[in-house]
Design an enzyme around this catalytic site. Structure first.
Site, PDB file in Angstrom:
ATOM      1  N   ARG A 114       3.844   0.625  -3.309  1.00 17.22           N
ATOM      2  CA  ARG A 114       3.139   1.393  -4.149  1.00 17.22           C
ATOM      3  C   ARG A 114       2.875   2.818  -3.259  1.00 17.22           C
ATOM      4  O   ARG A 114       3.360   2.853  -2.147  1.00 17.22           O
ATOM      5  CB  ARG A 114       1.673   1.070  -4.404  1.00 17.22           C
ATOM      6  CG  ARG A 114       1.729  -0.344  -5.182  1.00 17.22           C
ATOM      7  CD  ARG A 114       0.167  -0.880  -5.011  1.00 17.22           C
ATOM      8  NE  ARG A 114       0.139  -2.037  -6.041  1.00 17.22           N
ATOM      9  CZ  ARG A 114       0.043  -3.419  -5.546  1.00 17.22           C
ATOM     10  NH1 ARG A 114       0.182  -3.568  -3.983  1.00 17.22           N
ATOM     11  NH2 ARG A 114       0.085  -4.527  -6.199  1.00 17.22           N
ATOM     12  N   LYS A 153      -3.342  -3.384  -2.139  1.00 16.33           N
ATOM     13  CA  LYS A 153      -4.475  -3.868  -3.248  1.00 16.33           C
ATOM     14  C   LYS A 153      -4.827  -5.271  -3.321  1.00 16.33           C
ATOM     15  O   LYS A 153      -4.183  -6.228  -2.881  1.00 16.33           O
ATOM     16  CB  LYS A 153      -3.520  -3.848  -4.542  1.00 16.33           C
ATOM     17  CG  LYS A 153      -4.178  -3.718  -5.955  1.00 16.33           C
ATOM     18  CD  LYS A 153      -3.357  -3.321  -7.222  1.00 16.33           C
ATOM     19  CE  LYS A 153      -4.117  -3.487  -8.265  1.00 16.33           C
ATOM     20  NZ  LYS A 153      -3.463  -3.159  -9.551  1.00 16.33           N
ATOM     21  N   HIS A 195       6.233   4.735  -9.381  1.00 20.74           N
ATOM     22  CA  HIS A 195       6.078   3.520  -9.626  1.00 20.74           C
ATOM     23  C   HIS A 195       7.221   3.003 -10.438  1.00 20.74           C
ATOM     24  O   HIS A 195       7.486   1.820 -10.044  1.00 20.74           O
ATOM     25  CB  HIS A 195       4.893   3.004 -10.441  1.00 20.74           C
ATOM     26  CG  HIS A 195       4.145   1.796 -10.234  1.00 20.74           C
ATOM     27  ND1 HIS A 195       3.416   1.607  -8.880  1.00 20.74           N
ATOM     28  CD2 HIS A 195       3.824   0.627 -10.629  1.00 20.74           C
ATOM     29  CE1 HIS A 195       2.992   0.450  -8.892  1.00 20.74           C
ATOM     30  NE2 HIS A 195       3.205  -0.057 -10.029  1.00 20.74           N
ATOM     31  N   ARG A 241       9.125   1.003  -7.893  1.00 19.99           N
ATOM     32  CA  ARG A 241       8.898  -0.348  -7.528  1.00 19.99           C
ATOM     33  C   ARG A 241       9.413  -1.226  -8.645  1.00 19.99           C
ATOM     34  O   ARG A 241       9.599  -2.140  -8.316  1.00 19.99           O
ATOM     35  CB  ARG A 241       7.385  -0.416  -7.359  1.00 19.99           C
ATOM     36  CG  ARG A 241       6.688  -1.593  -7.369  1.00 19.99           C
ATOM     37  CD  ARG A 241       5.048  -1.235  -6.813  1.00 19.99           C
ATOM     38  NE  ARG A 241       4.419  -2.519  -6.987  1.00 19.99           N
ATOM     39  CZ  ARG A 241       4.050  -3.415  -6.496  1.00 19.99           C
ATOM     40  NH1 ARG A 241       4.600  -3.494  -5.070  1.00 19.99           N
ATOM     41  NH2 ARG A 241       3.221  -4.597  -6.838  1.00 19.99           N
ATOM     42  N   HIS A 252       1.849  -9.865  -5.751  1.00 24.26           N
ATOM     43  CA  HIS A 252       1.348  -9.896  -6.967  1.00 24.26           C
ATOM     44  C   HIS A 252       0.359 -11.101  -6.578  1.00 24.26           C
ATOM     45  O   HIS A 252       0.707 -12.086  -6.096  1.00 24.26           O
ATOM     46  CB  HIS A 252       2.225 -10.330  -7.982  1.00 24.26           C
ATOM     47  CG  HIS A 252       2.977  -8.916  -8.476  1.00 24.26           C
ATOM     48  ND1 HIS A 252       4.054  -9.214  -9.287  1.00 24.26           N
ATOM     49  CD2 HIS A 252       2.563  -7.713  -8.588  1.00 24.26           C
ATOM     50  CE1 HIS A 252       4.489  -7.746  -9.404  1.00 24.26           C
ATOM     51  NE2 HIS A 252       3.608  -7.013  -8.995  1.00 24.26           N
ATOM     52  N   TYR A 279       9.033  -8.961 -14.929  1.00 23.18           N
ATOM     53  CA  TYR A 279      10.346  -8.377 -14.733  1.00 23.18           C
ATOM     54  C   TYR A 279      11.522  -9.274 -15.409  1.00 23.18           C
ATOM     55  O   TYR A 279      12.607  -8.941 -15.648  1.00 23.18           O
ATOM     56  CB  TYR A 279      10.649  -8.293 -13.387  1.00 23.18           C
ATOM     57  CG  TYR A 279       9.519  -7.342 -12.565  1.00 23.18           C
ATOM     58  CD1 TYR A 279       9.509  -5.917 -13.146  1.00 23.18           C
ATOM     59  CD2 TYR A 279       8.656  -7.882 -12.064  1.00 23.18           C
ATOM     60  CE1 TYR A 279       8.681  -4.974 -12.536  1.00 23.18           C
ATOM     61  CE2 TYR A 279       7.589  -6.873 -11.472  1.00 23.18           C
ATOM     62  CZ  TYR A 279       7.825  -5.488 -11.760  1.00 23.18           C
ATOM     63  OH  TYR A 279       6.819  -4.734 -11.306  1.00 23.18           O
TER      64      TYR A 279
END
Length: 374
Positions: free
Chosen positions: A229, A254, A319, A322, A345, A354
């Site tokens: 990120r 995050k 982004h 990524r 995640h 994805y």
């Protein structure tokens, strides 16, 4: 005979006609009998909703009680052109300022990230300024619905912004004593499930080859090669690069989680070349002054400059790199569980998105159109 001064104003996002007159018990009693009439502490006046027949209705209601002074009201052009004030133009009241300070302090205590604190405070500030003529403790669930209808939806703001406001408002009022807001019945809007934007490997090649500055190239290449990120890249320190184990340590990412991502041999060579040229002292990528972090705005400009030297016409953001990294890993046969760990995640469902943009399996499907002889 008493005189009532009429004016046209905006109140809670709607046009209203205000009625101002000296204190008189009989006139107040007569005003209370007017359908839809209400007193506003903020406007310091009685008011009714604006409609085409409002003036005639007021005239009939106050006949023989008072004379209506309509000079301010009867400006047809002003009525037609009148728009609600921008929330940004509304000044913070002392009560709102105090509430925002307390809210920010609470979130810092709970270890919310700086970005979340800023986002939530901005959302709460917008909401509270919209009701600046009302005490915060008196704001109700109906007010939140009205704000959604007359501000968010009326201005075509996104469901994501609406969701931010709801989250911030729920957190604010959940910790507030004596509030009229019932946070248990506040529901979040449905956020559209959009597919991530992905660049092809050829487009990535173009993009990462275009920067002429080794520092700019290294930043963009590291974001793509490790699936970082923006904030994660800018928070990297020299000590986070482990060239012996060929990993990068991403700290306090995050969700307040640390994780590691693999470093390719090619990105290590590029980073070494960059280090020799710039010799950063603390942060891997420093600003113009030694010891300062590189700014988010400058990094965005780096991407814009790189895009300008390619023939890519898509509205690429940082982004996207990524997303492209994750998709290309999947197309190369990497297990989804590893991709989830590398990207950080929390849920595997986030990573599974994805699979919807990977073209590896889709390209193997033969269209029945190919069987037609036309």
């Amino acid at each position: 005979m008493l005189i009532i001064i009429l004016d046209l104003k905006f109140h809670r996002g709607k046009k209203v006609i205000t009625l101002q007159f000296p204190y008189n018990k009989d006139l107040i009693a007569r005003t209370c009998l007017l359908a839809g009439a209400a007193w506003s502490r903020g406007l310091r006046a009685w008011y009714v909703a604006y409609a085409q027949d409002s003036f005639q209705r007021l005239k009939e209601h106050f006949k023989s009680f008072a004379t209506l002074d309509e000079k301010l009201f009867l400006e047809s052009e002003r009525i037609e052109k009148m728009k609600p004030p921008s929330v940004k133009e509304i000044a913070l009241t002392p009560e709102i300022s105090k509430a925002l300070e307390k809210f920010a302090r609470y979130m810092r205590t709970k270890r919310y990230s700086d970005n979340t604190i800023k986002t939530y405070c901005d959302a709460v500030s917008t909401f509270l300024k919209y009701y600046s003529q009302k005490k915060i403790a008196e704001i109700t669930n109906e007010d939140l619905i009205e704000f959604n209808d007359n501000y968010i939806l009326a201005n075509n703001y996104s469901a994501a912004f609406q969701n931010q406001v709801v989250n911030a408002v729920k957190l604010l009022f959940r910790e507030m004593n004596g509030s009229a807001m019932d946070v248990t019945v506040i529901f979040r809007p449905k956020v559209p499930k959009l597919l991530p934007n992905v660049l092809s490997k050829e487009e990535i090649q173009q993009l990462l080859s275009s920067p002429r500055n080794i520092k700019h190239k290294a930043m963009l290449a590291l974001i793509y090669s490790c699936g970082l990120r923006r904030s994660e890249l800018l928070d990297l320190k020299l000590t986070d690069i482990d060239s012996h184990r060929k990993i990068v340590l991403i700290r306090n990412a995050k969700g307040k989680k640390d994780r590691i991502a693999p470093l390719s041999e090619k990105i290590l060579l590029l980073l070494r070349e960059y280090y020799k040229a710039y010799k950063p002292e603390r942060w891997l990528f420093e600003g113009q002054e030694k010891g300062e972090t590189y700014s988010e705005k400058s990094l965005t400009n780096v991407l814009k400059q790189a895009l300008a030297r390619t023939n890519i016409k898509k509205p690429v953001s940082l982004h996207w790199l990524r997303h492209s990294y994750a998709t290309h890993l999947l197309e190369n046969g990497t297990d989804l569980r590893y991709i989830q760990e590398i990207l950080g995640h929390k849920s595997s469902k986030t990573t599974e998105i994805y699979t919807h943009v990977s073209t590896k399996s889709i390209q193997q499907i033969r269209s029945p159109f190919d069987e037609l002889e036309i």
